[in-house]
Design a protein around this motif. Structure first.
Motif, PDB file in Angstrom:
ATOM      1  N   UNK A  20      24.452  67.272   7.481  1.00  0.00           N
ATOM      2  CA  UNK A  20      23.373  66.579   6.784  1.00  0.00           C
ATOM      3  C   UNK A  20      22.975  67.368   5.532  1.00  0.00           C
ATOM      4  N   UNK A  21      22.368  66.679   4.591  1.00  0.00           N
ATOM      5  CA  UNK A  21      21.900  67.344   3.376  1.00  0.00           C
ATOM      6  C   UNK A  21      20.870  68.423   3.711  1.00  0.00           C
ATOM      7  N   UNK A  22      20.054  68.208   4.739  1.00  0.00           N
ATOM      8  CA  UNK A  22      19.071  69.224   5.139  1.00  0.00           C
ATOM      9  C   UNK A  22      19.754  70.490   5.629  1.00  0.00           C
ATOM     10  N   UNK A  23      20.842  70.351   6.376  1.00  0.00           N
ATOM     11  CA  UNK A  23      21.553  71.534   6.890  1.00  0.00           C
ATOM     12  C   UNK A  23      22.193  72.319   5.755  1.00  0.00           C
ATOM     13  N   UNK A  24      22.691  71.614   4.769  1.00  0.00           N
ATOM     14  CA  UNK A  24      23.358  72.256   3.631  1.00  0.00           C
ATOM     15  C   UNK A  24      22.331  72.841   2.670  1.00  0.00           C
ATOM     16  N   UNK A  25      21.190  72.181   2.574  1.00  0.00           N
ATOM     17  CA  UNK A  25      20.154  72.604   1.643  1.00  0.00           C
ATOM     18  C   UNK A  25      20.286  71.948   0.289  1.00  0.00           C
ATOM     19  N   UNK A  26      21.233  71.042   0.156  1.00  0.00           N
ATOM     20  CA  UNK A  26      21.475  70.326  -1.099  1.00  0.00           C
ATOM     21  C   UNK A  26      22.459  69.201  -0.807  1.00  0.00           C
ATOM     22  N   UNK A  27      22.795  68.456  -1.834  1.00  0.00           N
ATOM     23  CA  UNK A  27      23.845  67.450  -1.721  1.00  0.00           C
ATOM     24  C   UNK A  27      24.655  67.463  -3.014  1.00  0.00           C
ATOM     25  N   UNK A  28      25.975  67.327  -2.914  1.00  0.00           N
ATOM     26  CA  UNK A  28      26.790  67.288  -4.117  1.00  0.00           C
ATOM     27  C   UNK A  28      26.938  65.874  -4.677  1.00  0.00           C
ATOM     28  N   UNK A  29      26.199  64.930  -4.122  1.00  0.00           N
ATOM     29  CA  UNK A  29      26.379  63.518  -4.476  1.00  0.00           C
ATOM     30  C   UNK A  29      25.075  62.945  -5.014  1.00  0.00           C
ATOM     31  N   UNK A  30      25.184  62.123  -6.038  1.00  0.00           N
ATOM     32  CA  UNK A  30      24.041  61.349  -6.523  1.00  0.00           C
ATOM     33  C   UNK A  30      24.422  59.879  -6.385  1.00  0.00           C
ATOM     34  N   UNK A  31      23.508  59.099  -5.865  1.00  0.00           N
ATOM     35  CA  UNK A  31      23.731  57.671  -5.672  1.00  0.00           C
ATOM     36  C   UNK A  31      22.934  56.919  -6.732  1.00  0.00           C
ATOM     37  N   UNK A  32      23.569  56.013  -7.442  1.00  0.00           N
ATOM     38  CA  UNK A  32      22.880  55.192  -8.440  1.00  0.00           C
ATOM     39  C   UNK A  32      22.537  53.855  -7.802  1.00  0.00           C
ATOM     40  N   UNK A  33      21.318  53.413  -8.032  1.00  0.00           N
ATOM     41  CA  UNK A  33      20.914  52.096  -7.549  1.00  0.00           C
ATOM     42  C   UNK A  33      20.222  51.369  -8.696  1.00  0.00           C
ATOM     43  N   UNK A  34      20.634  50.140  -8.916  1.00  0.00           N
ATOM     44  CA  UNK A  34      20.064  49.316  -9.973  1.00  0.00           C
ATOM     45  C   UNK A  34      19.071  48.353  -9.340  1.00  0.00           C
ATOM     46  N   UNK A  35      17.836  48.391  -9.819  1.00  0.00           N
ATOM     47  CA  UNK A  35      16.762  47.570  -9.268  1.00  0.00           C
ATOM     48  C   UNK A  35      16.082  46.801 -10.394  1.00  0.00           C
ATOM     49  N   UNK A  36      15.209  45.873 -10.025  1.00  0.00           N
ATOM     50  CA  UNK A  36      14.543  45.065 -11.041  1.00  0.00           C
ATOM     51  C   UNK A  36      13.461  45.837 -11.793  1.00  0.00           C
ATOM     52  N   UNK A  37      12.851  46.854 -11.158  1.00  0.00           N
ATOM     53  CA  UNK A  37      11.767  47.595 -11.795  1.00  0.00           C
ATOM     54  C   UNK A  37      11.772  49.031 -11.262  1.00  0.00           C
ATOM     55  N   UNK A  38      12.373  49.939 -12.014  1.00  0.00           N
ATOM     56  CA  UNK A  38      12.517  51.329 -11.573  1.00  0.00           C
ATOM     57  C   UNK A  38      11.168  51.991 -11.333  1.00  0.00           C
ATOM     58  N   UNK A  39      10.194  51.711 -12.167  1.00  0.00           N
ATOM     59  CA  UNK A  39       8.867  52.314 -12.012  1.00  0.00           C
ATOM     60  C   UNK A  39       8.235  51.917 -10.674  1.00  0.00           C
ATOM     61  N   UNK A  40       8.275  50.640 -10.359  1.00  0.00           N
ATOM     62  CA  UNK A  40       7.679  50.140  -9.120  1.00  0.00           C
ATOM     63  C   UNK A  40       8.403  50.705  -7.906  1.00  0.00           C
ATOM     64  N   UNK A  41       9.732  50.712  -7.946  1.00  0.00           N
ATOM     65  CA  UNK A  41      10.521  51.220  -6.815  1.00  0.00           C
ATOM     66  C   UNK A  41      10.285  52.715  -6.630  1.00  0.00           C
ATOM     67  N   UNK A  42      10.238  53.471  -7.709  1.00  0.00           N
ATOM     68  CA  UNK A  42       9.995  54.913  -7.609  1.00  0.00           C
ATOM     69  C   UNK A  42       8.620  55.172  -6.992  1.00  0.00           C
ATOM     70  N   UNK A  43       7.619  54.465  -7.460  1.00  0.00           N
ATOM     71  CA  UNK A  43       6.266  54.637  -6.927  1.00  0.00           C
ATOM     72  C   UNK A  43       6.244  54.336  -5.426  1.00  0.00           C
TER      73      UNK A  43
END
Length: 147
Positions: free
Chosen positions: A80-103
């Protein structure tokens, strides 16, 4: 000469979380990104070990990492990313409103790594670390915001 294979299905991704966090991960991805369970969860002795979700056109499997592998890197991954302390991967997600989704993601337990900002293209993007250690680039395209 090697014959290039013909893909017969989509490529799916497996996100490993700490063993026992599978349901919490499913709930987070459903609440924040609108993920939908795809089929039945995989059980072992009545306990969920993995489940597939659909996010838009993508199929993602949420898997509980083997606790022994998480605790001892010499056993080899996946971990898991918690066991490693990091992750070498970034996932991109396209949404209708990045501000709303981030909040909303932050209100559900995610952490902002990079605030949402307007890119030179006019698109909006920010970077979130979810409660399971996975990094998501949350993007919305200018044309969606204008609609």
């Amino acid at each position: 000469m090697f014959a290039v294979p013909t893909l017969i299905g989509e490529v799916s991704i497996r996100l490993f979380v700490r063993h026992g966090d599978q349901q919490d991960a499913l709930d987070f991805y459903e609440n924040v990104f609108g993920a939908k369970l795809a089929g039945r969860p995989y059980l072992h002795d009545g306990v969920m070990i993995a489940a597939e979700i659909r996010m838009g056109e993508s199929l993602i499997m949420i898997v509980g990492a083997n606790p022994k592998r998480d605790a001892d890197a010499s056993l080899g991954g996946p971990r898991s990313a918690h066991a490693i302390g990091a992750t070498p991967v970034m996932l991109d997600i396209h949404v209708d409103d990045a501000d709303r989704v981030m909040h909303h993601a932050v209100s559900e337990g995610g952490n902002v790594r990079n605030e949402v900002e307007t890119l030179e293209s006019g698109d909006r993007a920010g970077v979130l670390v979810d409660p399971f250690g996975h990094i998501w680039v949350i993007k919305s395209r200018r044309k969606h915001l204008a609609a």
